[in-house]
Design an enzyme around this catalytic site. Structure first.
Site, PDB file in Angstrom:
ATOM      1  N   HIS A  42      16.444  88.183 -61.668  1.00 16.93           N
ATOM      2  CA  HIS A  42      15.260  89.140 -62.193  1.00 16.93           C
ATOM      3  C   HIS A  42      15.683  90.284 -62.957  1.00 16.93           C
ATOM      4  O   HIS A  42      14.777  91.101 -63.418  1.00 16.93           O
ATOM      5  CB  HIS A  42      14.745  89.741 -60.833  1.00 16.93           C
ATOM      6  CG  HIS A  42      14.208  89.029 -59.967  1.00 16.93           C
ATOM      7  ND1 HIS A  42      12.971  88.086 -60.215  1.00 16.93           N
ATOM      8  CD2 HIS A  42      14.453  88.418 -58.638  1.00 16.93           C
ATOM      9  CE1 HIS A  42      12.471  87.488 -58.975  1.00 16.93           C
ATOM     10  NE2 HIS A  42      13.458  87.264 -58.306  1.00 16.93           N
ATOM     11  N   ARG A  67      23.465  86.190 -58.450  1.00 16.70           N
ATOM     12  CA  ARG A  67      22.234  85.463 -58.329  1.00 16.70           C
ATOM     13  C   ARG A  67      21.836  84.819 -59.313  1.00 16.70           C
ATOM     14  O   ARG A  67      21.327  85.618 -60.405  1.00 16.70           O
ATOM     15  CB  ARG A  67      21.138  86.647 -57.602  1.00 16.70           C
ATOM     16  CG  ARG A  67      19.852  85.695 -57.259  1.00 16.70           C
ATOM     17  CD  ARG A  67      19.069  86.199 -56.317  1.00 16.70           C
ATOM     18  NE  ARG A  67      18.224  87.632 -56.749  1.00 16.70           N
ATOM     19  CZ  ARG A  67      17.257  88.137 -56.181  1.00 16.70           C
ATOM     20  NH1 ARG A  67      17.023  87.650 -54.989  1.00 16.70           N
ATOM     21  NH2 ARG A  67      16.808  89.322 -56.517  1.00 16.70           N
ATOM     22  N   ASP A  81      32.854  79.883 -64.158  1.00 13.75           N
ATOM     23  CA  ASP A  81      33.866  79.963 -65.133  1.00 13.75           C
ATOM     24  C   ASP A  81      34.013  81.340 -65.543  1.00 13.75           C
ATOM     25  O   ASP A  81      35.358  81.661 -65.677  1.00 13.75           O
ATOM     26  CB  ASP A  81      33.428  79.214 -66.168  1.00 13.75           C
ATOM     27  CG  ASP A  81      33.840  77.555 -66.072  1.00 13.75           C
ATOM     28  OD1 ASP A  81      34.591  77.171 -65.100  1.00 13.75           O
ATOM     29  OD2 ASP A  81      33.548  76.898 -67.230  1.00 13.75           O
ATOM     30  N   GLN A 143      19.703  80.901 -50.485  1.00 19.10           N
ATOM     31  CA  GLN A 143      18.540  81.781 -50.451  1.00 19.10           C
ATOM     32  C   GLN A 143      17.425  81.192 -49.810  1.00 19.10           C
ATOM     33  O   GLN A 143      16.773  80.218 -50.412  1.00 19.10           O
ATOM     34  CB  GLN A 143      18.067  82.569 -51.533  1.00 19.10           C
ATOM     35  CG  GLN A 143      17.396  83.845 -51.337  1.00 19.10           C
ATOM     36  CD  GLN A 143      17.169  84.994 -52.502  1.00 19.10           C
ATOM     37  OE1 GLN A 143      18.492  85.171 -53.014  1.00 19.10           O
ATOM     38  NE2 GLN A 143      16.146  85.614 -52.439  1.00 19.10           N
ATOM     39  N   GLU A 145      13.708  81.354 -48.571  1.00 22.09           N
ATOM     40  CA  GLU A 145      12.599  82.216 -49.175  1.00 22.09           C
ATOM     41  C   GLU A 145      11.418  81.555 -49.176  1.00 22.09           C
ATOM     42  O   GLU A 145      10.565  81.941 -49.939  1.00 22.09           O
ATOM     43  CB  GLU A 145      12.928  82.933 -50.239  1.00 22.09           C
ATOM     44  CG  GLU A 145      13.407  82.040 -51.443  1.00 22.09           C
ATOM     45  CD  GLU A 145      13.856  83.056 -52.583  1.00 22.09           C
ATOM     46  OE1 GLU A 145      13.558  84.194 -52.818  1.00 22.09           O
ATOM     47  OE2 GLU A 145      14.809  82.307 -53.474  1.00 22.09           O
ATOM     48  N   ASP A 171       9.614  86.784 -51.087  1.00 23.51           N
ATOM     49  CA  ASP A 171       9.095  85.554 -51.500  1.00 23.51           C
ATOM     50  C   ASP A 171       8.736  84.919 -50.104  1.00 23.51           C
ATOM     51  O   ASP A 171       7.818  84.013 -50.192  1.00 23.51           O
ATOM     52  CB  ASP A 171      10.094  84.772 -52.236  1.00 23.51           C
ATOM     53  CG  ASP A 171      10.203  85.147 -53.774  1.00 23.51           C
ATOM     54  OD1 ASP A 171       9.218  85.757 -54.209  1.00 23.51           O
ATOM     55  OD2 ASP A 171      11.196  84.880 -54.524  1.00 23.51           O
TER      56      ASP A 171
END
Length: 251
Positions: A42, A67, A81, A143, A145, A171
């Site tokens: 986000h 996230r 990585d 997650q 949701e 969500d």
């Protein structure tokens, strides 16, 4: 920099970071938080911004999760990585989603591509065997949701390599046709996911907006908390010192 999920009655507290500034990470590193999560879903993180923030996390000794924007092999490979402690994978709705996410994060038994050149492999200093062992300790938080994810929570939790079930109530509320994450129906679903995680011997995690809410869910067995964000922490601190607006008096 090693990081282990909380055990037993212990709990860890982190925050979302949505401002792509390495200085924010440095400041949070001295705050006493257990970890932080760079919100590439986000917030406007590109790979260069993630790289700088993860470098700052190393310098500040602050474990950083990411996230991710999507749970493709390329996206998960990239953040691991760069040296992320682990990943928070959004919208894991099924056991198959969970298995795919874990596979993308694992060398042994998975499909994570290997290179000795990135930060995760010590820029070639670790050697292949050590780099693989280190990389396969990356934490995978799925997650939960959506209504489907809640229904499949026990099967998702049972997937080897899934370390955390993280409940995203906003969500989840939308998936249920609601516009309030505090709706009792969301709370009931949340408690069901917590029970599914704990029954599988996995960590239950969630986002909370206050310390009081954190303590409420800690009593239910949640031990991995993301509380607020750098944005909300800044806003709250600014509001605390702001001069009250003067009221104009009409004559």
């Amino acid at each position: 920099m090693s990081y282990s999920l909380p055990l037993g009655a212990d709990h860890h507290v982190g925050t979302f970071v949505k401002t792509t500034s390495p200085q924010v990470i440095e400041i949070l590193g001295g705050s006493g938080l257990d970890f932080a999560v760079l919100d590439a879903e986000h917030a406007p993180y590109d790979r260069a911004a993630l790289d700088l923030s993860l470098l700052a996390g190393r310098a500040a000794q602050l474990p950083l999760f990411v996230r991710v924007a999507e749970h493709t092999a390329a996206c998960l490979l990239s953040v691991l990585d760069l040296g992320a402690t682990g990943v928070l994978v959004p919208h894991v709705d099924t056991e198959q989603d969970a298995r795919a996410a874990v596979a993308h994060c694992r060398y042994v038994g998975g499909d994570r591509g290997y290179s000795s050149s990135p930060r995760a492999a010590g820029y070639g200093a670790l050697g292949m065997k050590q780099a693989i062992a280190h990389g396969d300790r990356s934490i995978v938080a799925c997650q939960i949701e959506s209504v489907a994810a809640v229904e499949n929570a026990a099967r998702i939790a049972a997937v080897p390599g899934v370390d955390v079930l993280f409940i995203g109530r906003a969500d989840l509320a939308l998936s249920m046709g609601l516009d309030n994450a505090q709706d009792p129906r969301v709370s009931t679903a949340t408690e069901g996911v917590i029970c599914a995680a704990l029954a599988a011997g996995k960590t239950a995690g969630m986002f909370v907006g206050s310390t009081a809410e954190r303590e409420k869910y800690r009593a239910l067995g949640v031990s991995w908390f993301i509380q607020g964000s750098d944005q909300s922490l800044l806003r709250q601190a600014a509001q605390a010192i702001a001069r009250p607006h003067s009221q104009e008096t009409s004559s």
